[in-house]
Design an enzyme around this catalytic site. Structure first.
Site, mmCIF file in Angstrom:
data_model
loop_
_atom_site.group_PDB
_atom_site.id
_atom_site.type_symbol
_atom_site.label_atom_id
_atom_site.label_comp_id
_atom_site.label_asym_id
_atom_site.label_seq_id
_atom_site.Cartn_x
_atom_site.Cartn_y
_atom_site.Cartn_z
ATOM 1 C CG HIS A 53 23.095 1.052 -4.943
ATOM 2 N ND1 HIS A 53 24.204 1.310 -5.720
ATOM 3 C CD2 HIS A 53 23.564 0.924 -3.666
ATOM 4 C CE1 HIS A 53 25.289 1.330 -4.964
ATOM 5 N NE2 HIS A 53 24.926 1.111 -3.706
ATOM 6 C CD GLU A 54 21.616 1.019 -0.350
ATOM 7 O OE1 GLU A 54 22.148 0.047 0.232
ATOM 8 O OE2 GLU A 54 22.224 2.082 -0.573
#
Length: 213
Positions: A53-54
């Site tokens: 996600h990051e």
């Protein structure tokens, strides 16, 4: 070029461990043995979900020529840990900060939506693997373990997607909504349906429905 600083790697590792523990507490209750036994399983789903996600945010930021770096938010980690004892996780351990003198709402929205889209894709991948392996899980211990890992991975990633798409404060949803209402409503609807199915039906029942059992 995709580059990481030493402090960024440190922050990612710390956030990954603490968030994994939070979801293990939610799934294992207050039974220490249950939490420890489920922790390795949860770490697979959280590891893929949180880290990718990051990295999704970071990759899109750098694609537009900006420097982007993940930074830990200690207060967010503590709050996530506290909420986990109440049966849910307010997952805000930190964020990817994009350094730019000026950024349009469109670019900011595209950077922001990258993370939740990664989670949606991961949720569907976990569900696909769980579906493929389910028939063999009845007689194979390895397949049964993989099915459990994929079930947790699906549940966690669908939750992370819908949570981050909420138009609250500095969450991704606020920036996506500012950029494009249509895209925001479609993505949060998909994430919401995936999460609702996980919470109401359970992954095994979803898989059985897909397979026609």
């Amino acid at each position: 070029m995709f580059k990481f600083t030493s402090s960024e790697i440190r922050d990612l590792i710390i956030a990954f461990i603490v968030i994994s523990l939070c979801f293990a507490i939610v799934n294992g209750g207050r039974d220490a043995n249950a939490v420890l036994s489920i922790l390795p399983i949860v770490m697979v789903g959280v590891g893929a979900g949180f880290i990718l996600h990051e990295l999704g945010h970071k990759f899109v930021s750098m694609k537009y020529g900006y420097w982007a770096e993940f930074k830990l938010w200690p207060q967010g980690l503590i709050f996530a840990l506290v909420t986990s004892f109440f049966g849910f996780v307010f997952a805000a351990p930190g964020a990817v900060y994009t350094y730019a003198n000026y950024m349009t709402d469109e670019i900011n929205g595209k950077i922001s939506i990258a993370g939740p889209i990664v989670n949606i894709i991961l949720a569907l991948v976990f569900l696909a693997v769980a579906t493929a392996i389910y028939p063999s899980a009845f007689y194979s211990g390895t397949s049964a373990l993989v099915f459990i890992i994929c079930s947790v991975g699906y549940s966690i990633n669908s939750f992370l997607a819908v949570f981050n798409l909420l138009p609250i404060g500095n969450l991704d949803g606020s920036k996506v909504l500012t950029w494009n209402f249509g895209i925001w409503i479609v993505t949060i609807a998909i994430a919401g349906v995936l999460t609702l199915m996980s919470m109401t039906m359970g992954v095994e029942n979803i898989v059985r429905m897909i397979l026609g059992f």
